[in-house]
Motif scaffolding. Structure first.
Motif, PDB file in Angstrom:
ATOM      1  N   ALA A 263       3.320 -11.342  -0.107  1.00  0.00           N
ATOM      2  CA  ALA A 263       4.130 -10.686  -1.146  1.00  0.00           C
ATOM      3  C   ALA A 263       4.716 -11.725  -2.086  1.00  0.00           C
ATOM      4  CB  ALA A 263       5.242  -9.862  -0.520  1.00  0.00           C
ATOM      5  N   SER A 264       5.037 -12.905  -1.557  1.00  0.00           N
ATOM      6  CA  SER A 264       5.712 -13.933  -2.348  1.00  0.00           C
ATOM      7  C   SER A 264       4.888 -14.403  -3.542  1.00  0.00           C
ATOM      8  CB  SER A 264       6.065 -15.128  -1.466  1.00  0.00           C
ATOM      9  OG  SER A 264       4.890 -15.710  -0.940  1.00  0.00           O
TER      10      SER A 264
ATOM     11  N   PHE B 229      11.623  -7.075  -4.666  1.00  0.00           N
ATOM     12  CA  PHE B 229      11.100  -6.609  -3.378  1.00  0.00           C
ATOM     13  C   PHE B 229      11.897  -7.207  -2.224  1.00  0.00           C
ATOM     14  CE2 PHE B 229       8.463  -7.535   0.351  1.00  0.00           C
ATOM     15  CZ  PHE B 229       8.043  -6.268   0.700  1.00  0.00           C
ATOM     16  N   THR B 230      12.242  -6.382  -1.253  1.00  0.00           N
ATOM     17  CA  THR B 230      12.879  -6.837  -0.014  1.00  0.00           C
ATOM     18  C   THR B 230      12.253  -6.105   1.166  1.00  0.00           C
ATOM     19  OG1 THR B 230      14.654  -5.202  -0.127  1.00  0.00           O
ATOM     20  CG2 THR B 230      15.105  -7.382  -1.074  1.00  0.00           C
ATOM     21  N   LEU B 231      12.320  -6.746   2.300  1.00  0.00           N
ATOM     22  CA  LEU B 231      11.873  -6.148   3.561  1.00  0.00           C
ATOM     23  C   LEU B 231      13.069  -6.185   4.493  1.00  0.00           C
ATOM     24  CD1 LEU B 231       9.663  -5.131   5.530  1.00  0.00           C
ATOM     25  CD2 LEU B 231       9.186  -7.537   6.032  1.00  0.00           C
TER      26      LEU B 231
ATOM     27  N   LYS C 121      11.512 -11.337  -1.372  1.00  0.00           N
ATOM     28  CA  LYS C 121      10.094 -11.508  -1.680  1.00  0.00           C
ATOM     29  C   LYS C 121       9.582 -12.896  -1.315  1.00  0.00           C
ATOM     30  CE  LYS C 121       6.744 -11.313  -5.427  1.00  0.00           C
ATOM     31  NZ  LYS C 121       6.464 -10.908  -6.799  1.00  0.00           N
TER      32      LYS C 121
ATOM     33  N   SER D  57       2.275 -12.456  -4.863  1.00  0.00           N
ATOM     34  CA  SER D  57       1.572 -11.314  -5.446  1.00  0.00           C
ATOM     35  C   SER D  57       2.363 -10.666  -6.580  1.00  0.00           C
ATOM     36  CB  SER D  57       1.304 -10.261  -4.369  1.00  0.00           C
ATOM     37  OG  SER D  57       0.743  -9.106  -4.943  1.00  0.00           O
ATOM     38  N   THR D  58       1.663 -10.344  -7.672  1.00  0.00           N
ATOM     39  CA  THR D  58       2.304  -9.624  -8.777  1.00  0.00           C
ATOM     40  C   THR D  58       2.392  -8.129  -8.479  1.00  0.00           C
ATOM     41  OG1 THR D  58       0.175  -9.436  -9.890  1.00  0.00           O
ATOM     42  CG2 THR D  58       1.578 -11.312 -10.502  1.00  0.00           C
ATOM     43  N   ALA D  59       1.765  -7.695  -7.385  1.00  0.00           N
ATOM     44  CA  ALA D  59       1.837  -6.288  -6.991  1.00  0.00           C
ATOM     45  C   ALA D  59       3.223  -5.923  -6.451  1.00  0.00           C
ATOM     46  CB  ALA D  59       0.767  -5.977  -5.946  1.00  0.00           C
ATOM     47  N   PHE D  60       4.011  -6.932  -6.089  1.00  0.00           N
ATOM     48  CA  PHE D  60       5.364  -6.711  -5.583  1.00  0.00           C
ATOM     49  C   PHE D  60       6.358  -7.126  -6.655  1.00  0.00           C
ATOM     50  CE2 PHE D  60       2.766  -7.214  -1.847  1.00  0.00           C
ATOM     51  CZ  PHE D  60       3.282  -6.294  -0.951  1.00  0.00           C
TER      52      PHE D  60
ATOM     53  N   PHE E 111       1.085  -7.516   3.467  1.00  0.00           N
ATOM     54  CA  PHE E 111       2.035  -8.613   3.615  1.00  0.00           C
ATOM     55  C   PHE E 111       2.243  -8.868   5.092  1.00  0.00           C
ATOM     56  CE2 PHE E 111       4.872  -4.889   3.240  1.00  0.00           C
ATOM     57  CZ  PHE E 111       5.653  -5.033   4.370  1.00  0.00           C
TER      58      PHE E 111
END
Length: 125
Positions: A53-54, A63-65, A47, A56-59, A29
């Protein structure tokens, strides 16, 4: 997962997290931001604000950063005064705004124009 970077940054920043797959770097990301728009303390990006990441289904949807910003420092590691510049800086700005300084009056110039005698020019229309 938490990474402590302790890096001084300023201006436009691109934060990119990568992994290595079969000796090839792959972006996980990324986030672009400008330091001038963030306050001191933690800044949370969800996300939808984080590139790659926005979509992607992997997140997970939750999800937060989180990035933590500290007091700004100079290149020498000294803390800058928050929101305050030295008076000499502002004095220079004000002086420049006043425009060029007027040249000093010539000695005797005031006396020469005192009367309406010979050699006097009429006032402009």
């Amino acid at each position: 997962v938490e990474f402590e970077c302790h890096v001084n940054v300023e201006g436009d920043i691109l934060l990119r997290v990568q992994t290595q797959v079969d000796s090839k770097k792959v972006s996980v990301f990324r986030l672009a931001f400008h330091t001038g728009f963030h306050a001191i303390g933690p800044q949370v990006f969800d996300k939808r604000q984080v590139d790659l990441a926005s979509t992607s289904t992997a997140f997970p949807a939750t999800f937060t950063l989180t990035l933590s910003f500290r007091k700004p420092v100079t290149n020498y590691g000294k803390t800058l005064t928050e929101g305050k510049l030295p008076a000499s800086y502002w004095n220079g700005i004000l002086k420049a705004a006043e425009g060029p300084s007027k040249p000093p009056a010539r000695a005797g110039a005031a006396d020469a124009g005192a009367g309406a005698g010979a050699g006097s020019a009429p006032p402009p229309p």
